[in-house]
Design a protein around this motif. Structure first.
Motif, PDB file in Angstrom:
ATOM      1  N   UNK A  62       0.804  -1.225   0.000  1.00 16.53           N
ATOM      2  CA  UNK A  62       0.000   0.000   0.000  1.00 16.53           C
ATOM      3  C   UNK A  62       0.838   1.277   0.000  1.00 16.53           C
ATOM      4  N   UNK A  63       1.788   1.385   0.920  1.00 15.59           N
ATOM      5  CA  UNK A  63       2.547   2.626   1.065  1.00 15.59           C
ATOM      6  C   UNK A  63       3.254   3.014  -0.235  1.00 15.59           C
ATOM      7  N   UNK A  64       3.861   2.050  -0.902  1.00 17.73           N
ATOM      8  CA  UNK A  64       4.604   2.354  -2.122  1.00 17.73           C
ATOM      9  C   UNK A  64       3.691   2.833  -3.245  1.00 17.73           C
ATOM     10  N   UNK A  65       2.527   2.225  -3.365  1.00 16.96           N
ATOM     11  CA  UNK A  65       1.590   2.669  -4.397  1.00 16.96           C
ATOM     12  C   UNK A  65       1.053   4.062  -4.078  1.00 16.96           C
ATOM     13  N   UNK A  66       0.772   4.305  -2.816  1.00 13.94           N
ATOM     14  CA  UNK A  66       0.301   5.617  -2.370  1.00 13.94           C
ATOM     15  C   UNK A  66       1.335   6.690  -2.712  1.00 13.94           C
ATOM     16  N   UNK A  68       3.829   6.582  -4.888  1.00 13.11           N
ATOM     17  CA  UNK A  68       4.020   6.744  -6.328  1.00 13.11           C
ATOM     18  C   UNK A  68       2.868   7.555  -6.923  1.00 13.11           C
ATOM     19  N   UNK A  69       1.658   7.270  -6.485  1.00 13.97           N
ATOM     20  CA  UNK A  69       0.488   7.974  -6.996  1.00 13.97           C
ATOM     21  C   UNK A  69       0.539   9.459  -6.652  1.00 13.97           C
ATOM     22  N   UNK A  70       0.904   9.781  -5.422  1.00 18.05           N
ATOM     23  CA  UNK A  70       0.875  11.178  -4.970  1.00 18.05           C
ATOM     24  C   UNK A  70       2.106  11.972  -5.382  1.00 18.05           C
ATOM     25  N   UNK A  71       3.275  11.316  -5.367  1.00 12.45           N
ATOM     26  CA  UNK A  71       4.515  12.067  -5.528  1.00 12.45           C
ATOM     27  C   UNK A  71       5.436  11.541  -6.628  1.00 12.45           C
ATOM     28  N   UNK A  72       5.077  10.434  -7.255  1.00 17.25           N
ATOM     29  CA  UNK A  72       5.949   9.848  -8.270  1.00 17.25           C
ATOM     30  C   UNK A  72       7.189   9.201  -7.678  1.00 17.25           C
ATOM     31  N   UNK A  73       7.125   8.821  -6.407  1.00 16.88           N
ATOM     32  CA  UNK A  73       8.289   8.240  -5.737  1.00 16.88           C
ATOM     33  C   UNK A  73       8.540   6.806  -6.176  1.00 16.88           C
ATOM     34  N   UNK A  97      -1.665  -1.347 -14.845  1.00 24.71           N
ATOM     35  CA  UNK A  97      -2.810  -1.306 -15.755  1.00 24.71           C
ATOM     36  C   UNK A  97      -3.625  -0.033 -15.526  1.00 24.71           C
ATOM     37  N   UNK A  98      -3.790   0.331 -14.260  1.00 30.38           N
ATOM     38  CA  UNK A  98      -4.548   1.534 -13.902  1.00 30.38           C
ATOM     39  C   UNK A  98      -3.850   2.779 -14.443  1.00 30.38           C
ATOM     40  N   UNK A  99      -2.524   2.692 -14.586  1.00 31.78           N
ATOM     41  CA  UNK A  99      -1.735   3.816 -15.074  1.00 31.78           C
ATOM     42  C   UNK A  99      -1.377   3.672 -16.556  1.00 31.78           C
ATOM     43  N   UNK A 100      -2.210   2.953 -17.288  1.00 33.09           N
ATOM     44  CA  UNK A 100      -2.031   2.827 -18.725  1.00 33.09           C
ATOM     45  C   UNK A 100      -0.902   1.920 -19.147  1.00 33.09           C
ATOM     46  N   UNK A 101      -0.471   1.029 -18.249  1.00 31.13           N
ATOM     47  CA  UNK A 101       0.594   0.095 -18.572  1.00 31.13           C
ATOM     48  C   UNK A 101       1.980   0.708 -18.524  1.00 31.13           C
ATOM     49  N   UNK A 102       2.088   1.942 -18.023  1.00 30.92           N
ATOM     50  CA  UNK A 102       3.381   2.613 -17.962  1.00 30.92           C
ATOM     51  C   UNK A 102       4.293   1.953 -16.920  1.00 30.92           C
ATOM     52  N   UNK A 103       5.601   1.963 -17.161  1.00 26.06           N
ATOM     53  CA  UNK A 103       6.537   1.408 -16.181  1.00 26.06           C
ATOM     54  C   UNK A 103       6.428   2.144 -14.847  1.00 26.06           C
ATOM     55  N   UNK A 104       6.576   1.409 -13.779  1.00 20.98           N
ATOM     56  CA  UNK A 104       6.503   1.969 -12.434  1.00 20.98           C
ATOM     57  C   UNK A 104       7.743   1.520 -11.674  1.00 20.98           C
ATOM     58  N   UNK A 105       8.476   2.470 -11.096  1.00 19.62           N
ATOM     59  CA  UNK A 105       9.721   2.134 -10.399  1.00 19.62           C
ATOM     60  C   UNK A 105       9.435   1.709  -8.963  1.00 19.62           C
TER      61      UNK A 105
END
Length: 200
Positions: A62-66, A68-73, A97-105
């Motif tokens: 949860x924390x990592x997705x939160x 990334x969503x808020x700050x791009x961390x 998928x929610x972010x259009x399949x874009x890579x997520x670090x």
């Protein structure tokens, strides 16, 4: 938003708690940090998109997705329980998928906390009482070793802090308290509903 609504916004499933097996007693059961608490933390604690976080005992992520969503961390989740690791990886696929399949670090490591080798890019470390204090001491020792090898400023972020954790940091490490953030709606009922942030 409630917990389920926030999960839906991010495209993940992180609610619920975890039954725990006897042989992992030194590691504590999974419970995600409430979104309400995270909102309180990040209202008063500053982040930039250059920050990189390690979440010890990340559970379903949860924390990592939160973050990334808020700050791009970017960040790494450390989890000892294989089932939780698999759920975190499933959440990562859903989040992409929610972010259009874009890579997520964001990455997850399924291993004991003390087996994770601290990366020189890691400089924020999160703990929601994930394990016994003797493991916490080892982890902090590894962070300090990394600092000697690669000098940098780091923060330790503790939610609902264990008195054993606090006593160790205050008396046996060079970390100093930077900030304390109370979770306003709950603090009158339970003084442990707070974040304590240490910096070195």
């Amino acid at each position: 938003m409630n917990e389920h609504e926030y999960d839906h916004l991010l495209g993940i499933e992180t609610t619920g708690t975890q039954d725990w097996s006897f042989h992992l007693a030194q590691y504590h059961p999974y419970e995600a940090t409430p979104y309400q608490a995270l909102d309180a933390l990040f209202h008063k604690y500053e982040w930039t998109n250059k920050d990189r976080l390690v979440d010890y005992g990340c559970g379903k992520g949860r924390l990592l997705f939160y973050l990334h969503h808020r700050f791009g961390l970017s960040g790494t989740g450390i989890e000892v329980n294989k089932k939780r690791c698999d759920e975190a990886e499933t959440n990562l696929l859903r989040y992409r998928e929610k972010n259009g399949g874009n890579p997520v670090d964001i990455q997850f490591k399924c291993c004991p906390a003390e087996a994770y080798k601290v990366d020189s890019r890691d400089h924020r470390f999160y703990f929601f009482n994930p394990f016994a204090v003797h493991i916490f001491k080892k982890v902090v020792g590894q962070i300090l070793t990394s600092l000697k090898q690669h000098p940098r400023s780091v923060d330790l972020i503790l939610y609902y802090p264990s008195s054993d954790y606090l006593a160790f940091l205050d008396t046996h490490t060079p970390f100093d308290i930077l900030q304390e953030i109370r979770v306003a709606d709950w603090y009158e009922q339970n003084e442990n509903e707070r974040f304590v942030i240490y910096r070195l």
